[in-house]
Design an enzyme around this catalytic site. Sequence first.
Site, PDB file in Angstrom:
ATOM      1  N   CYS A   1      -3.164  -1.579   1.236  1.00 16.17           N
ATOM      2  CA  CYS A   1      -3.890  -2.005   2.433  1.00 16.17           C
ATOM      3  C   CYS A   1      -5.213  -2.666   2.042  1.00 16.17           C
ATOM      4  O   CYS A   1      -5.774  -2.393   0.967  1.00 16.17           O
ATOM      5  CB  CYS A   1      -4.211  -0.806   3.312  1.00 16.17           C
ATOM      6  SG  CYS A   1      -2.793  -0.013   4.060  1.00 16.17           S
TER       7      CYS A   1
ATOM      8  N   CYS B   1      -5.717   5.238   4.397  1.00 21.63           N
ATOM      9  CA  CYS B   1      -7.034   4.615   4.196  1.00 21.63           C
ATOM     10  C   CYS B   1      -8.152   5.483   4.778  1.00 21.63           C
ATOM     11  O   CYS B   1      -9.252   5.538   4.227  1.00 21.63           O
ATOM     12  CB  CYS B   1      -7.058   3.216   4.799  1.00 21.63           C
ATOM     13  SG  CYS B   1      -5.999   2.072   3.882  1.00 21.63           S
TER      14      CYS B   1
ATOM     15  N   ASN C   1      -4.906  -7.024   2.312  1.00 22.33           N
ATOM     16  CA  ASN C   1      -3.643  -6.346   2.006  1.00 22.33           C
ATOM     17  C   ASN C   1      -2.825  -7.214   1.060  1.00 22.33           C
ATOM     18  O   ASN C   1      -2.811  -8.451   1.155  1.00 22.33           O
ATOM     19  CB  ASN C   1      -2.861  -5.986   3.273  1.00 22.33           C
ATOM     20  CG  ASN C   1      -2.550  -7.146   4.177  1.00 22.33           C
ATOM     21  OD1 ASN C   1      -3.287  -8.131   4.217  1.00 22.33           O
ATOM     22  ND2 ASN C   1      -1.473  -7.048   4.923  1.00 22.33           N
ATOM     23  N   ILE C   2      -2.172  -6.534   0.133  1.00 24.12           N
ATOM     24  CA  ILE C   2      -1.353  -7.220  -0.871  1.00 24.12           C
ATOM     25  C   ILE C   2       0.008  -6.538  -0.887  1.00 24.12           C
ATOM     26  O   ILE C   2       0.125  -5.374  -1.282  1.00 24.12           O
ATOM     27  CB  ILE C   2      -2.011  -7.154  -2.273  1.00 24.12           C
ATOM     28  CG1 ILE C   2      -3.435  -7.720  -2.232  1.00 24.12           C
ATOM     29  CG2 ILE C   2      -1.155  -7.908  -3.288  1.00 24.12           C
ATOM     30  CD1 ILE C   2      -4.249  -7.489  -3.509  1.00 24.12           C
ATOM     31  N   GLU C   3       1.008  -7.268  -0.400  1.00 27.93           N
ATOM     32  CA  GLU C   3       2.344  -6.688  -0.288  1.00 27.93           C
ATOM     33  C   GLU C   3       3.155  -6.947  -1.561  1.00 27.93           C
ATOM     34  O   GLU C   3       2.705  -7.655  -2.469  1.00 27.93           O
ATOM     35  CB  GLU C   3       3.041  -7.276   0.949  1.00 27.93           C
ATOM     36  CG  GLU C   3       2.277  -6.908   2.213  1.00 27.93           C
ATOM     37  CD  GLU C   3       2.933  -7.357   3.503  1.00 27.93           C
ATOM     38  OE1 GLU C   3       3.850  -8.210   3.470  1.00 27.93           O
ATOM     39  OE2 GLU C   3       2.515  -6.832   4.562  1.00 27.93           O
TER      40      GLU C   3
ATOM     41  N   CYS D   1      -5.081   2.760   8.645  1.00 25.67           N
ATOM     42  CA  CYS D   1      -3.953   3.702   8.588  1.00 25.67           C
ATOM     43  C   CYS D   1      -4.448   5.055   8.083  1.00 25.67           C
ATOM     44  O   CYS D   1      -5.583   5.191   7.587  1.00 25.67           O
ATOM     45  CB  CYS D   1      -2.837   3.157   7.681  1.00 25.67           C
ATOM     46  SG  CYS D   1      -3.175   3.337   5.922  1.00 25.67           S
TER      47      CYS D   1
ATOM     48  N   GLU E   1      -8.164  -2.111   3.263  1.00 30.68           N
ATOM     49  CA  GLU E   1      -9.275  -1.154   3.159  1.00 30.68           C
ATOM     50  C   GLU E   1      -9.336  -0.527   1.779  1.00 30.68           C
ATOM     51  O   GLU E   1     -10.387  -0.435   1.152  1.00 30.68           O
ATOM     52  CB  GLU E   1      -9.129  -0.034   4.203  1.00 30.68           C
ATOM     53  CG  GLU E   1      -9.167  -0.501   5.641  1.00 30.68           C
ATOM     54  CD  GLU E   1      -7.796  -0.840   6.199  1.00 30.68           C
ATOM     55  OE1 GLU E   1      -6.958  -1.412   5.451  1.00 30.68           O
ATOM     56  OE2 GLU E   1      -7.552  -0.545   7.381  1.00 30.68           O
TER      57      GLU E   1
END
Length: 131
Positions: A55, A91, A44-46, A88, A57
Amino acid sequence: MEYDYKQLMSKAKEASSKSYSPFSKFAVGASVLTCSGKVYSGCNIENSSFGMTICAERCAIFKAISEGEKEILAVAIYSPNEDDCYPCGACRQVMYEFQGEKEIEVITEEKDKLNIKKLSDFLPYGFKIHG
Ligand code: THU
């Protein structure tokens, strides 16, 4: 296709260590096995603009598809924060798009034990345009 899901999970774990999640502090890693037998991983990369977050995935799936892969056989998901880290809704739908003849298997980990479920356990009646 025979593939060691323990190995797939260990790649998801490795990917979770690359997570950029300073806001949620919830690291996630995912690894995708494609029908060509290759594995692609993502985390995940915020973003400071929270809605731009991706996310793990989808990061892994988009890496696979952008390298020319067509179908996904299995997805392993790992978070150091939570046992059985489930995908989620967004995904799940993205996985559904790249499901081939065989149902996608979703692998999670609970106290060092792998749990294997089908994508349809998470997303019955997924949406697809059969153009
Ligand atoms: N996250 C994932 O990477 N995968 C999921 O399926 C659920 C949520 C990430 C997004 C965000 O960076 C953090 O977990 C908390 O929601």
